[in-house]
Design a protein around this motif. Structure first.
Motif, PDB file in Angstrom:
ATOM      1  N   ALA A  96       0.818  -1.199  -0.028  1.00 47.61           N
ATOM      2  CA  ALA A  96      -0.087  -0.069   0.018  1.00 47.61           C
ATOM      3  C   ALA A  96       0.809   1.126   0.069  1.00 47.61           C
ATOM      4  O   ALA A  96       0.290   2.401  -0.422  1.00 47.61           O
ATOM      5  CB  ALA A  96      -0.762  -0.049   1.207  1.00 47.61           C
ATOM      6  N   HIS A  97       2.106   1.242   0.426  1.00 49.17           N
ATOM      7  CA  HIS A  97       2.894   2.495   0.418  1.00 49.17           C
ATOM      8  C   HIS A  97       3.594   2.628  -1.033  1.00 49.17           C
ATOM      9  O   HIS A  97       3.396   1.823  -1.897  1.00 49.17           O
ATOM     10  CB  HIS A  97       4.097   2.134   1.225  1.00 49.17           C
ATOM     11  CG  HIS A  97       4.903   1.076   0.995  1.00 49.17           C
ATOM     12  ND1 HIS A  97       5.912   0.991  -0.134  1.00 49.17           N
ATOM     13  CD2 HIS A  97       5.227  -0.140   1.633  1.00 49.17           C
ATOM     14  CE1 HIS A  97       6.673  -0.027  -0.144  1.00 49.17           C
ATOM     15  NE2 HIS A  97       6.263  -0.734   0.902  1.00 49.17           N
ATOM     16  N   GLY A  98       4.109   3.779  -0.897  1.00 51.03           N
ATOM     17  CA  GLY A  98       4.690   4.218  -2.539  1.00 51.03           C
ATOM     18  C   GLY A  98       6.045   3.957  -2.678  1.00 51.03           C
ATOM     19  O   GLY A  98       6.680   2.850  -1.970  1.00 51.03           O
ATOM     20  N   THR A  99       6.530   4.637  -3.557  1.00 51.05           N
ATOM     21  CA  THR A  99       8.268   4.121  -4.016  1.00 51.05           C
ATOM     22  C   THR A  99       9.243   4.914  -2.949  1.00 51.05           C
ATOM     23  O   THR A  99      10.170   4.607  -3.184  1.00 51.05           O
ATOM     24  CB  THR A  99       8.246   5.143  -5.373  1.00 51.05           C
ATOM     25  OG1 THR A  99       7.766   6.357  -5.402  1.00 51.05           O
ATOM     26  CG2 THR A  99       7.873   4.284  -6.456  1.00 51.05           C
ATOM     27  N   ALA A 100       8.657   5.731  -1.907  1.00 46.38           N
ATOM     28  CA  ALA A 100       9.405   6.061  -1.011  1.00 46.38           C
ATOM     29  C   ALA A 100      10.725   6.802  -1.457  1.00 46.38           C
ATOM     30  O   ALA A 100      11.840   6.114  -1.079  1.00 46.38           O
ATOM     31  CB  ALA A 100       9.734   4.949   0.248  1.00 46.38           C
ATOM     32  N   PHE A 101      10.637   7.766  -2.179  1.00 46.08           N
ATOM     33  CA  PHE A 101      11.884   8.356  -2.728  1.00 46.08           C
ATOM     34  C   PHE A 101      12.828   8.929  -1.525  1.00 46.08           C
ATOM     35  O   PHE A 101      14.149   8.958  -2.054  1.00 46.08           O
ATOM     36  CB  PHE A 101      11.357   9.533  -3.483  1.00 46.08           C
ATOM     37  CG  PHE A 101      11.254   9.123  -4.907  1.00 46.08           C
ATOM     38  CD1 PHE A 101      11.080   7.771  -5.338  1.00 46.08           C
ATOM     39  CD2 PHE A 101      10.335   9.927  -5.822  1.00 46.08           C
ATOM     40  CE1 PHE A 101      10.674   7.309  -6.666  1.00 46.08           C
ATOM     41  CE2 PHE A 101       9.885   9.811  -7.065  1.00 46.08           C
ATOM     42  CZ  PHE A 101      10.255   8.292  -7.511  1.00 46.08           C
ATOM     43  N   ASP A 102      12.102   9.062  -0.592  1.00 41.95           N
ATOM     44  CA  ASP A 102      13.292   9.343   0.726  1.00 41.95           C
ATOM     45  C   ASP A 102      14.326   8.655   1.002  1.00 41.95           C
ATOM     46  O   ASP A 102      15.325   8.920   1.686  1.00 41.95           O
ATOM     47  CB  ASP A 102      12.419  10.140   1.768  1.00 41.95           C
ATOM     48  CG  ASP A 102      11.620   9.029   2.402  1.00 41.95           C
ATOM     49  OD1 ASP A 102      10.723   8.322   1.586  1.00 41.95           O
ATOM     50  OD2 ASP A 102      11.620   8.976   3.556  1.00 41.95           O
ATOM     51  N   ILE A 103      13.778   7.309   0.595  1.00 42.98           N
ATOM     52  CA  ILE A 103      14.898   6.276   1.196  1.00 42.98           C
ATOM     53  C   ILE A 103      15.570   5.245  -0.005  1.00 42.98           C
ATOM     54  O   ILE A 103      16.153   4.475   0.318  1.00 42.98           O
ATOM     55  CB  ILE A 103      14.401   5.321   2.546  1.00 42.98           C
ATOM     56  CG1 ILE A 103      13.211   4.612   1.966  1.00 42.98           C
ATOM     57  CG2 ILE A 103      14.074   6.229   3.597  1.00 42.98           C
ATOM     58  CD1 ILE A 103      12.809   3.559   2.742  1.00 42.98           C
ATOM     59  N   ALA A 104      15.098   5.740  -1.233  1.00 42.85           N
ATOM     60  CA  ALA A 104      15.412   4.808  -2.321  1.00 42.85           C
ATOM     61  C   ALA A 104      16.995   4.928  -2.444  1.00 42.85           C
ATOM     62  O   ALA A 104      17.606   5.791  -2.412  1.00 42.85           O
ATOM     63  CB  ALA A 104      14.816   5.562  -3.461  1.00 42.85           C
ATOM     64  N   GLY A 105      17.321   3.768  -2.765  1.00 38.23           N
ATOM     65  CA  GLY A 105      18.872   3.477  -2.842  1.00 38.23           C
ATOM     66  C   GLY A 105      19.578   3.230  -1.753  1.00 38.23           C
ATOM     67  O   GLY A 105      20.999   3.037  -1.648  1.00 38.23           O
ATOM     68  N   GLN A 106      18.862   3.281  -0.622  1.00 38.89           N
ATOM     69  CA  GLN A 106      19.737   3.515   0.676  1.00 38.89           C
ATOM     70  C   GLN A 106      19.663   2.213   1.676  1.00 38.89           C
ATOM     71  O   GLN A 106      20.335   1.865   2.653  1.00 38.89           O
ATOM     72  CB  GLN A 106      19.271   4.618   1.531  1.00 38.89           C
ATOM     73  CG  GLN A 106      19.262   5.968   1.010  1.00 38.89           C
ATOM     74  CD  GLN A 106      18.696   7.002   1.814  1.00 38.89           C
ATOM     75  OE1 GLN A 106      18.499   6.839   3.104  1.00 38.89           O
ATOM     76  NE2 GLN A 106      18.022   7.972   1.246  1.00 38.89           N
ATOM     77  N   GLY A 107      19.078   1.067   1.127  1.00 32.72           N
ATOM     78  CA  GLY A 107      19.101  -0.104   1.767  1.00 32.72           C
ATOM     79  C   GLY A 107      18.128  -0.225   2.983  1.00 32.72           C
ATOM     80  O   GLY A 107      18.413  -1.036   3.870  1.00 32.72           O
ATOM     81  N   LYS A 108      17.376   0.519   3.070  1.00 27.75           N
ATOM     82  CA  LYS A 108      16.359   0.840   4.461  1.00 27.75           C
ATOM     83  C   LYS A 108      14.855   0.180   4.074  1.00 27.75           C
ATOM     84  O   LYS A 108      14.029   0.212   5.117  1.00 27.75           O
ATOM     85  CB  LYS A 108      16.305   2.107   4.747  1.00 27.75           C
ATOM     86  CG  LYS A 108      17.691   2.982   5.118  1.00 27.75           C
ATOM     87  CD  LYS A 108      17.476   4.283   5.325  1.00 27.75           C
ATOM     88  CE  LYS A 108      18.827   4.954   5.757  1.00 27.75           C
ATOM     89  NZ  LYS A 108      18.600   6.534   6.069  1.00 27.75           N
ATOM     90  N   ALA A 109      14.757  -0.123   2.968  1.00 28.16           N
ATOM     91  CA  ALA A 109      13.233  -0.580   2.662  1.00 28.16           C
ATOM     92  C   ALA A 109      12.811  -1.855   3.415  1.00 28.16           C
ATOM     93  O   ALA A 109      13.320  -2.916   3.684  1.00 28.16           O
ATOM     94  CB  ALA A 109      13.180  -0.815   1.326  1.00 28.16           C
ATOM     95  N   ASP A 110      11.554  -1.606   3.946  1.00 25.94           N
ATOM     96  CA  ASP A 110      10.727  -2.736   4.871  1.00 25.94           C
ATOM     97  C   ASP A 110      10.194  -3.556   3.804  1.00 25.94           C
ATOM     98  O   ASP A 110       9.191  -3.388   3.216  1.00 25.94           O
ATOM     99  CB  ASP A 110       9.989  -2.178   5.979  1.00 25.94           C
ATOM    100  CG  ASP A 110       9.386  -3.298   6.723  1.00 25.94           C
ATOM    101  OD1 ASP A 110       9.604  -4.385   6.496  1.00 25.94           O
ATOM    102  OD2 ASP A 110       8.378  -3.001   7.607  1.00 25.94           O
ATOM    103  N   VAL A 111      10.531  -4.969   3.814  1.00 22.57           N
ATOM    104  CA  VAL A 111       9.950  -5.901   2.847  1.00 22.57           C
ATOM    105  C   VAL A 111       8.576  -6.458   3.540  1.00 22.57           C
ATOM    106  O   VAL A 111       7.717  -7.048   2.839  1.00 22.57           O
ATOM    107  CB  VAL A 111      10.838  -6.956   2.540  1.00 22.57           C
ATOM    108  CG1 VAL A 111      10.897  -7.889   3.777  1.00 22.57           C
ATOM    109  CG2 VAL A 111      10.486  -7.873   1.423  1.00 22.57           C
ATOM    110  N   GLY A 112       8.083  -6.210   4.573  1.00 24.03           N
ATOM    111  CA  GLY A 112       6.637  -6.738   5.197  1.00 24.03           C
ATOM    112  C   GLY A 112       5.667  -6.485   4.362  1.00 24.03           C
ATOM    113  O   GLY A 112       4.980  -7.526   3.965  1.00 24.03           O
ATOM    114  N   PRO A 113       5.244  -4.991   4.017  1.00 30.21           N
ATOM    115  CA  PRO A 113       3.881  -4.971   3.166  1.00 30.21           C
ATOM    116  C   PRO A 113       4.127  -5.741   1.662  1.00 30.21           C
ATOM    117  O   PRO A 113       3.105  -6.366   1.278  1.00 30.21           O
ATOM    118  CB  PRO A 113       3.889  -3.515   2.671  1.00 30.21           C
ATOM    119  CG  PRO A 113       4.680  -2.884   4.058  1.00 30.21           C
ATOM    120  CD  PRO A 113       6.014  -3.918   4.363  1.00 30.21           C
ATOM    121  N   THR A 114       5.293  -5.709   1.149  1.00 33.08           N
ATOM    122  CA  THR A 114       5.498  -6.564  -0.126  1.00 33.08           C
ATOM    123  C   THR A 114       5.386  -8.120   0.139  1.00 33.08           C
ATOM    124  O   THR A 114       4.582  -8.876  -0.683  1.00 33.08           O
ATOM    125  CB  THR A 114       6.914  -6.223  -0.799  1.00 33.08           C
ATOM    126  OG1 THR A 114       7.061  -4.973  -0.992  1.00 33.08           O
ATOM    127  CG2 THR A 114       7.117  -7.030  -2.012  1.00 33.08           C
TER     128      THR A 114
END
Length: 339
Positions: A300-318
């Protein structure tokens, strides 16, 4: 009768966002893929970049067509050429990125129509980039519906664990929301989410319908939509055999839903359900594209440009979105085999 594994198409999303990283993290959980055939669709360089950011390495067999996925027990990779590395930059919307997303999703839908794919799970996309890249629709759901030839009612479902929501109007000005409060739309939304919950594995879905006015209209002194429109729609659903209750005042209904009294809430406008469900668990939510001939899901979240490419993304929703696609795709495939 033994169950035949469904084929799930998995995409990398907008290359400028966190999608490729999320899919790389998802593929690092092999237990998710034992009951399905999975074909990952995307550009080689985007997939390699996602693995680099996630600090994982996957050796996936490559296939040239979706149908080949059924010949492999584990995930496979189907490379496409949809965007050059020089045309993409982290955290920047681009026509090239949007066109890439549209191309890949179109290929997945075409494969579904050909019977080679049973469900689609796509990583986050960016609506502005898609419109820059040629999207002529208000959102991806309308793009899906037109491409798949949908003639009936369709809408987004937002899910959080065992709680799903639908709505009878979506991306419209709030001043126009009352125009969409009709018996037909309420009946269609209630029946559609019931049938979708069944496809997702809910044996006996319990559905609540929200009121439109404050305090449920207070007996008509604060609006008559509940009396004149919503209650008759609920009765019509019940008469047709659907387990629908309501209308309930929206400011207390989600407390009941949170505590497990209902599996789904049909809301009267976008923010009525979105605010509630995002407060309860924004970081774990999933969007299901309802009313399409094939299941399509995404976090449900978006592309999260604020953390893109930083290795911080949470895989839970995916992960949640992929699991829903697997359940719905598996049940749909079995239905087709049995019919």
């Amino acid at each position: 009768m033994s169950l035949e594994k469904p084929v799930i198409a998995l995409t990398l999303g907008d290359p400028s966002g966190i999608g490729p990283e999320l899919i790389a993290r998802l593929l690092a959980e092999p237990e998710l893929f034992t009951a399905v055939h999975t074909v990952l669709v995307g550009d080689r360089w985007v997939w390699q970049e996602g693995q680099r950011v996630a600090d994982v390495c996957h050796e996936l067999p490559e296939v040239s067509q979706f149908a080949d996925a059924r010949q492999h027990s584990g995930p496979v990779f189907m490379p496409v050429d949809s965007i050059a590395a020089s045309a993409s930059q982290y955290a920047v919307e681009s026509a090239a990125g949007g066109a890439s997303v549209l191309q890949v999703l179109t290929q997945c839908m075409d494969a579904a129509q050909a019977g080679d794919v049973d469900a689609i799970c796509f990583a986050p996309l960016n609506k502005l980039a898609m419109k820059m890249g040629g999207l002529a629709h208000e959102d991806e759901l309308h793009f899906f519906a037109e491409h798949l030839g949908v003639q009936g009612y369709f809408c987004e479902f937002n899910t959080l664990g065992h709680l799903w929501t639908s709505r009878i109007s979506s991306h419209i000005p709030l001043k126009d929301a009352a125009l969409y409060v009709t018996q037909e739309r309420i009946i269609q939304a209630s029946q559609l989410i019931h049938d979708s919950l069944k496809l997702a594995g809910f044996e006996q879905p319990r559905i609540a319908v929200a009121a439109f006015n404050p305090h449920g209209g207070e007996g008509g002194t604060c609006g008559r939509e509940e009396i004149d429109v919503i209650q008759p729609a609920v009765v019509a659903c019940q008469t047709a055999g659907y387990p629908v209750q309501g209308p309930f005042p929206a400011d207390t209904l989600f407390l009941k839903a949170r505590d497990g009294e209902f599996d789904a809430v049909v809301t009267m406008y976008h923010d009525q359900g979105q605010i509630a469900i995002k407060l309860m668990g924004f970081k774990q939510g999933v969007t299901v594209q309802g009313g399409l001939p094939i299941p399509i899901t995404t976090p449900a979240h978006g592309t999260a440009f604020d953390i893109a490419g930083q290795g911080k993304a949470d895989v839970g929703p995916t992960r949640n979105a992929f699991q829903i696609a697997c359940r719905m795709g598996g049940n749909l495939r079995q239905q087709r085999i049995n019919s």
